[in-house]
Design a protein around this motif. Structure first.
Motif, PDB file in Angstrom:
ATOM      1  N   THR A 244       1.114   7.874  16.240  1.00  0.00           N
ATOM      2  CA  THR A 244      -0.312   7.994  15.924  1.00  0.00           C
ATOM      3  C   THR A 244      -0.742   7.220  14.687  1.00  0.00           C
ATOM      4  OG1 THR A 244       0.074  10.068  14.718  1.00  0.00           O
ATOM      5  CG2 THR A 244      -0.452  10.229  17.071  1.00  0.00           C
ATOM      6  N   ARG A 245       0.202   6.815  13.842  1.00  0.00           N
ATOM      7  CA  ARG A 245      -0.184   5.952  12.721  1.00  0.00           C
ATOM      8  C   ARG A 245      -0.818   4.666  13.215  1.00  0.00           C
ATOM      9  NH1 ARG A 245       5.292   7.443   9.519  1.00  0.00           N
ATOM     10  NH2 ARG A 245       4.380   8.980   8.086  1.00  0.00           N
ATOM     11  N   ILE A 246      -0.437   4.251  14.397  1.00  0.00           N
ATOM     12  CA  ILE A 246      -0.992   3.021  14.977  1.00  0.00           C
ATOM     13  C   ILE A 246      -2.492   3.181  15.197  1.00  0.00           C
ATOM     14  CG2 ILE A 246      -0.842   1.434  16.937  1.00  0.00           C
ATOM     15  CD1 ILE A 246       2.090   2.620  17.264  1.00  0.00           C
ATOM     16  N   THR A 247      -2.930   4.391  15.547  1.00  0.00           N
ATOM     17  CA  THR A 247      -4.360   4.603  15.782  1.00  0.00           C
ATOM     18  C   THR A 247      -5.148   4.492  14.475  1.00  0.00           C
ATOM     19  OG1 THR A 247      -4.251   7.030  15.543  1.00  0.00           O
ATOM     20  CG2 THR A 247      -3.835   6.116  17.736  1.00  0.00           C
ATOM     21  N   ILE A 248      -4.514   4.828  13.352  1.00  0.00           N
ATOM     22  CA  ILE A 248      -5.182   4.629  12.065  1.00  0.00           C
ATOM     23  C   ILE A 248      -5.282   3.137  11.768  1.00  0.00           C
ATOM     24  CG2 ILE A 248      -5.156   5.141   9.594  1.00  0.00           C
ATOM     25  CD1 ILE A 248      -5.696   7.525  11.526  1.00  0.00           C
ATOM     26  N   GLY A 249      -4.253   2.381  12.142  1.00  0.00           N
ATOM     27  CA  GLY A 249      -4.353   0.934  12.043  1.00  0.00           C
ATOM     28  C   GLY A 249      -5.510   0.401  12.861  1.00  0.00           C
ATOM     29  N   SER A 327      -4.711  -1.070   7.039  1.00  0.00           N
ATOM     30  CA  SER A 327      -5.554  -0.321   6.104  1.00  0.00           C
ATOM     31  C   SER A 327      -5.736  -1.067   4.785  1.00  0.00           C
ATOM     32  CB  SER A 327      -4.974   1.079   5.864  1.00  0.00           C
ATOM     33  OG  SER A 327      -3.668   1.023   5.340  1.00  0.00           O
ATOM     34  N   ASP A 328      -4.682  -1.743   4.314  1.00  0.00           N
ATOM     35  CA  ASP A 328      -4.840  -2.573   3.114  1.00  0.00           C
ATOM     36  C   ASP A 328      -5.840  -3.706   3.375  1.00  0.00           C
ATOM     37  OD1 ASP A 328      -3.094  -1.057   1.625  1.00  0.00           O
ATOM     38  OD2 ASP A 328      -1.411  -2.460   1.765  1.00  0.00           O
ATOM     39  N   VAL A 329      -5.753  -4.303   4.548  1.00  0.00           N
ATOM     40  CA  VAL A 329      -6.682  -5.374   4.914  1.00  0.00           C
ATOM     41  C   VAL A 329      -8.111  -4.836   5.010  1.00  0.00           C
ATOM     42  CG1 VAL A 329      -7.370  -6.848   6.857  1.00  0.00           C
ATOM     43  CG2 VAL A 329      -5.024  -6.916   5.999  1.00  0.00           C
ATOM     44  N   THR A 362      -8.090   5.270   5.071  1.00  0.00           N
ATOM     45  CA  THR A 362      -7.054   4.760   5.978  1.00  0.00           C
ATOM     46  C   THR A 362      -5.783   4.394   5.222  1.00  0.00           C
ATOM     47  OG1 THR A 362      -7.825   2.440   5.930  1.00  0.00           O
ATOM     48  CG2 THR A 362      -8.804   3.903   7.588  1.00  0.00           C
ATOM     49  N   GLN A 363      -5.887   4.196   3.913  1.00  0.00           N
ATOM     50  CA  GLN A 363      -4.700   3.941   3.093  1.00  0.00           C
ATOM     51  C   GLN A 363      -3.998   5.226   2.672  1.00  0.00           C
ATOM     52  OE1 GLN A 363      -6.818   1.582   0.015  1.00  0.00           O
ATOM     53  NE2 GLN A 363      -5.385  -0.072   0.516  1.00  0.00           N
ATOM     54  N   ILE A 364      -4.603   6.373   2.983  1.00  0.00           N
ATOM     55  CA  ILE A 364      -4.110   7.651   2.467  1.00  0.00           C
ATOM     56  C   ILE A 364      -3.617   8.578   3.573  1.00  0.00           C
ATOM     57  CG2 ILE A 364      -4.770   9.746   1.214  1.00  0.00           C
ATOM     58  CD1 ILE A 364      -6.792   8.009  -0.346  1.00  0.00           C
ATOM     59  N   THR A 368       0.520   8.177   3.051  1.00  0.00           N
ATOM     60  CA  THR A 368       0.000   7.146   2.161  1.00  0.00           C
ATOM     61  C   THR A 368       0.715   5.821   2.425  1.00  0.00           C
ATOM     62  OG1 THR A 368       1.623   7.563   0.422  1.00  0.00           O
ATOM     63  CG2 THR A 368      -0.415   8.892   0.378  1.00  0.00           C
ATOM     64  N   ASN A 369       0.111   4.739   1.990  1.00  0.00           N
ATOM     65  CA  ASN A 369       0.755   3.446   2.219  1.00  0.00           C
ATOM     66  C   ASN A 369       2.032   3.270   1.395  1.00  0.00           C
ATOM     67  OD1 ASN A 369      -1.159   2.914   4.093  1.00  0.00           O
ATOM     68  ND2 ASN A 369      -2.070   1.164   3.050  1.00  0.00           N
TER      69      ASN A 369
END
Length: 383
Positions: A244-249, A327-329, A362-364, A368-369
């Motif tokens: 699911t982290r991919i969905t945050i991407g 998320s950084d982008v 999205t970085q959190i 967290t990143n």
């Protein structure tokens, strides 16, 4: 030697067009009001449910549309392009229900997944105030009592809490099992006795998505609502996050795309020194860098989604990388969009400042990143 180029299918492209049209009509027009009023995006919710975009990942065996991981990312990306808060509806429905999909019995799946497909929401309750990144130190407890488990504790930062009908809750069932080994997962329903919710958090961004504590005070849960075997909850929770982290991407890519679209349109219209701002080379370089990084993030998310669909061995690395990089982008692109709009970017007359505020989370969340970099390093080192 030849290689097949990675590309989306015609079905994926048709899906994108359909979601984009729906977002333009039913989501984006309400985004500013949702943010300003910090209210749940009911218009988006109703539109997404009516079109089966609210939980596209639910398999067709359970009355869902059976969208693959990439299709689900495209839905989330396109909704986030118009309203980040609204994109958390499909994103969190996947997050909350993935433990059931990955580890639940067929009976549990048949009880809950069709109801999710019909429009009832599913949230994920893992974090606690004193156990954010350190999930193994959670304090929520579940004690066996006959045919039930009794849950006590507080879960914090729970997205769409109070709106969703169902919650995957992680709790310690065997305090003596050792760090992280005595945690189990349960399906908790909103209307279960002993379940309540804290006040909504007052947040920087994603204001239309309620974030609240889930309070468990002697909540009695039937034993058959445990997901998987006792003591396997933390492993299941971390496996869920790989997917699911991919969905945050994807959400981050959508926010960034919306900001790039806004900035590009603005600098083509804005006149300074007798010509469009877009004609200045410095502005062109900024736009080029924004677009280049955005496309790199999108491709990383899409490759990670393909790996999620196959459950590849290196999914942990790619899921963390996609979320972290995208998320950084998104944060960088939204800040640049505000800069390109100048004084207008700093006002609420334009959505750039909202996109910048929304991008930060999205970085959190979902790790967290900094934690994502730990995940990637551990896989690289075989730890």
């Amino acid at each position: 030697m030849t290689f097949d180029l990675f590309r989306t299918s015609d079905d994926h492209d048709e899906l994108r067009a359909a979601v984009r049209d729906l977002v333009a009509d039913k989501v984006t027009p309400y985004a500013a009001a949702v943010d300003a009023e910090a209210r749940y995006p009911q218009e988006a919710h109703d539109a997404l449910v009516a079109s089966d975009f609210h939980a596209p990942h639910v398999p067709d065996d359970y009355d869902g549309v059976g969208a693959d991981a990439l299709a689900t990312c495209i839905v989330i990306e396109e909704v986030a392009r118009g309203c980040a808060s609204s994109s958390l509806i499909p994103a969190v429905n996947k997050l909350g229900s993935m433990p059931v999909i990955l580890g639940g019995s067929d009976d549990l799946k048949r009880r809950y997944l069709p109801r999710l497909a019909a429009g009832e929401g599913f949230s994920y309750a893992l974090s606690e105030r004193e156990a954010g990144s350190d999930t193994a130190s959670m304090r929520t407890r579940a004690v066996r009592d006959g045919d039930h488990w009794v849950l006590d504790g507080q879960k914090a930062w729970i997205t769409n809490a109070g709106v969703s009908q169902f919650y995957t809750v992680l709790a310690v069932t065997d305090p003596d099992a050792g760090r992280g080994r005595g945690i189990s997962a349960f399906v908790v329903e909103k209307d279960d006795e002993g379940v309540s919710f804290g006040a909504p958090e007052k947040k920087l961004g994603i204001k239309g998505s309620p974030t609240r504590e889930v309070l468990l005070d002697g909540a009695r849960i039937p034993a058959d609502r445990m997901i998987g075997e006792p003591g396997t909850g933390l492993k299941l929770a971390l496996r869920t996050l790989d997917h699911t982290r991919i969905t945050i991407g994807a959400q981050a890519v959508g926010i960034a795309q919306g900001a790039l679209d806004l900035a590009t349109g603005y600098v083509k219209e804005r006149q300074q020194f007798g010509r469009a701002v877009a004609e200045f080379q410095g502005v062109q370089f900024m736009l080029a860098d924004m677009a280049m990084k955005l496309e790199a993030a999108r491709q990383l998310v899409y490759v990670a989604a393909a790996k999620s669909e196959r459950d590849d061995a290196d999914l942990s690395f790619f899921g963390a990388a996609a979320k972290c990089y995208a998320s950084d982008v998104a944060m960088e692109i939204t800040v640049d969009a505000v800069q390109l709009l100048g004084g207008s970017g700093y006002t609420q007359d334009f959505p750039a400042e909202r996109m910048m505020r929304d991008a930060k989370i999205t970085q959190i969340y979902e790790g967290t990143n900094q934690v994502q970099r730990v995940v990637m390093a551990r896989q690289l080192l075989g730890a």
